[in-house]
Design a protein around this motif. Structure first.
Motif, PDB file in Angstrom:
ATOM      1  N   LEU A 122     -99.091 -81.159 -11.858  1.00  0.00           N
ATOM      2  CA  LEU A 122     -98.905 -82.807 -12.050  1.00  0.00           C
ATOM      3  C   LEU A 122     -99.638 -83.825 -11.001  1.00  0.00           C
ATOM      4  O   LEU A 122    -100.054 -83.084 -10.019  1.00  0.00           O
ATOM      5  CB  LEU A 122     -97.515 -83.250 -11.614  1.00  0.00           C
ATOM      6  N   GLY A 134     -93.675 -86.010 -16.375  1.00  0.00           N
ATOM      7  CA  GLY A 134     -93.241 -84.640 -15.845  1.00  0.00           C
ATOM      8  C   GLY A 134     -93.027 -83.805 -17.012  1.00  0.00           C
ATOM      9  O   GLY A 134     -93.044 -84.028 -18.024  1.00  0.00           O
ATOM     10  N   PHE A 135     -93.055 -82.498 -16.788  1.00  0.00           N
ATOM     11  CA  PHE A 135     -93.119 -81.458 -17.573  1.00  0.00           C
ATOM     12  C   PHE A 135     -91.563 -81.178 -18.035  1.00  0.00           C
ATOM     13  O   PHE A 135     -90.474 -81.240 -16.894  1.00  0.00           O
ATOM     14  CB  PHE A 135     -93.666 -80.201 -17.264  1.00  0.00           C
ATOM     15  N   GLU A 137     -88.162 -79.084 -18.215  1.00  0.00           N
ATOM     16  CA  GLU A 137     -87.706 -78.126 -17.381  1.00  0.00           C
ATOM     17  C   GLU A 137     -88.015 -76.724 -18.316  1.00  0.00           C
ATOM     18  O   GLU A 137     -88.121 -75.796 -17.765  1.00  0.00           O
ATOM     19  CB  GLU A 137     -86.225 -78.187 -17.230  1.00  0.00           C
ATOM     20  N   LYS A 140     -92.513 -73.549 -19.895  1.00  0.00           N
ATOM     21  CA  LYS A 140     -93.034 -72.566 -19.017  1.00  0.00           C
ATOM     22  C   LYS A 140     -94.370 -72.229 -19.017  1.00  0.00           C
ATOM     23  O   LYS A 140     -95.356 -72.030 -18.203  1.00  0.00           O
ATOM     24  CB  LYS A 140     -92.237 -71.072 -19.203  1.00  0.00           C
ATOM     25  N   TYR A 147     -99.197 -79.924 -25.295  1.00  0.00           N
ATOM     26  CA  TYR A 147     -98.623 -80.691 -24.412  1.00  0.00           C
ATOM     27  C   TYR A 147     -98.663 -82.169 -24.667  1.00  0.00           C
ATOM     28  O   TYR A 147     -97.779 -82.742 -24.909  1.00  0.00           O
ATOM     29  CB  TYR A 147     -99.128 -80.583 -22.831  1.00  0.00           C
ATOM     30  N   LYS A 156    -103.033 -84.585 -15.965  1.00  0.00           N
ATOM     31  CA  LYS A 156    -102.459 -83.489 -15.370  1.00  0.00           C
ATOM     32  C   LYS A 156    -103.518 -82.698 -14.622  1.00  0.00           C
ATOM     33  O   LYS A 156    -104.763 -82.854 -14.918  1.00  0.00           O
ATOM     34  CB  LYS A 156    -101.731 -82.559 -16.503  1.00  0.00           C
ATOM     35  N   VAL A 197     -97.249 -73.332 -16.527  1.00  0.00           N
ATOM     36  CA  VAL A 197     -96.967 -74.608 -16.129  1.00  0.00           C
ATOM     37  C   VAL A 197     -96.308 -74.697 -14.714  1.00  0.00           C
ATOM     38  O   VAL A 197     -95.336 -74.046 -14.535  1.00  0.00           O
ATOM     39  CB  VAL A 197     -95.772 -75.170 -17.177  1.00  0.00           C
ATOM     40  N   ASN A 199     -94.597 -77.165 -12.601  1.00  0.00           N
ATOM     41  CA  ASN A 199     -93.819 -78.613 -12.331  1.00  0.00           C
ATOM     42  C   ASN A 199     -93.809 -78.998 -10.795  1.00  0.00           C
ATOM     43  O   ASN A 199     -92.868 -79.312 -10.123  1.00  0.00           O
ATOM     44  CB  ASN A 199     -92.165 -78.308 -12.660  1.00  0.00           C
ATOM     45  N   GLU A 200     -95.266 -79.054 -10.325  1.00  0.00           N
ATOM     46  CA  GLU A 200     -95.172 -79.595  -8.951  1.00  0.00           C
ATOM     47  C   GLU A 200     -96.562 -80.469  -8.906  1.00  0.00           C
ATOM     48  O   GLU A 200     -97.618 -80.272  -9.741  1.00  0.00           O
ATOM     49  CB  GLU A 200     -95.875 -78.224  -7.923  1.00  0.00           C
TER      50      GLU A 200
END
Length: 294
Positions: A122, A134-135, A137, A140, A147, A156, A197, A199-200
């Motif tokens: 991110l 964001g992605f 949850e 993966k 996306y 991104k 992915v 998610n950070e």
């Protein structure tokens, strides 16, 4: 040898580059090389980097100067000179997020044997707000194109395996032009690999008033061959019928601006290009109108 190269294309960014450097100094993990590709700067960029090279003891700083050719040519030079397993671009007006290098290295160690092209993380603004969305949850792995086709939004941060990004052709250079969308290489990589992915937040960004994203209408007029090339590639790998038609209209427009009379013959979707030609002229008129208002 380091695992990661952080590369930074720079053009007259001596006033913002220090904060990029400071963000790298703050990284808890120093398993990286910093590569600055100076795209013909006329300010104090070279002097600044030389001072940092003499002072920095915890990570290697490399510097390459080239004649000004635009962001995509700086990426070409970077990829030609990267010798680490992974690479990530942090622009000269952006910062590596706190702890991002360690997060990248730790995550990659867990998925290295899964044949991913790399990682996707991110971007956030300097206040910590995620750029776009964001992605989900459950997500993966994905390609960049999938996306966005699924409704993803915002820039991104892409961390690629160097062997993978160099397995596709470099960005083309068109005489007199200085723009080809970076998504070109990413689209080609998408056809063979997925990204894992993260998610950070990996990068804190600030969009400059003179950056390409703020002057895009004029870029359409200054770099029509580059835009036509990118649209033609997109038409070969459409994500939806709607997107294909939009890309075809843009392809017609950019080809018309470039004065390319062979654009229908050169199109991967010739019949559609014939049908979209009138809409291309309309889009060209709109582009000229918007460019005048900047």
């Amino acid at each position: 040898m380091a695992t990661l190269t952080v590369f930074t294309p720079a053009y007259n960014r001596a006033h913002t580059l220090p904060r990029t450097y400071e963000s790298l100094q703050k990284q808890s993990c120093k398993d990286f090389v910093w590569l600055i590709v100076d795209d013909g700067s006329k300010d104090q960029t070279a002097k600044l980097v030389k001072e940092w090279q003499q002072q920095e003891k915890t990570f290697e700083i490399r510097y390459i100067y080239k004649e000004n050719g635009g962001m995509h040519t700086a990426h070409n030079v970077a990829y030609e000179n990267i010798d680490t397993e992974l690479n990530v671009c942090i622009d000269s007006d952006d910062c590596m997020a706190d702890g991002a290098v360690k997060k990248i290295i730790d995550t990659w160690e867990k998925v290295r044997d899964k044949n991913y092209a790399g990682l996707i993380g991110l971007d956030a603004d300097f206040k910590g707000n995620i750029i776009g969305k964001g992605f989900p949850e459950h997500l993966k792995e994905t390609t960049l194109g999938d996306y966005y086709a699924a409704g993803g939004q915002g820039d991104k941060k892409l961390v690629y395996r160097t062997d993978v990004i160099n397995s596709v052709p470099p960005y083309p250079v068109f005489e007199g032009e200085k723009y080809v969308g970076l998504v070109y290489k990413y689209t080609l990589v998408d056809q063979k690999y997925k990204l894992f992915v993260m998610n950070e937040v990996l990068c804190d960004v600030e969009y400059q008033a003179d950056g390409s994203s703020k002057t895009m209408w004029k870029q359409y007029l200054k770099n029509p061959n580059g835009f036509a090339f990118l649209r033609k590639v997109s038409m070969q790998y459409p994500k939806s019928t709607k997107r294909l038609i939009i890309d075809c209209i843009h392809y017609c427009s950019s080809s018309q601006i470039a004065g390319n009379r062979k654009y229908i013959k050169e199109s991967p979707k010739k019949l559609l290009t014939v049908l979209c030609t009138p809409f291309g002229w309309s889009w060209t008129a709109y582009v000229r109108y918007k460019a005048k208002r900047i």
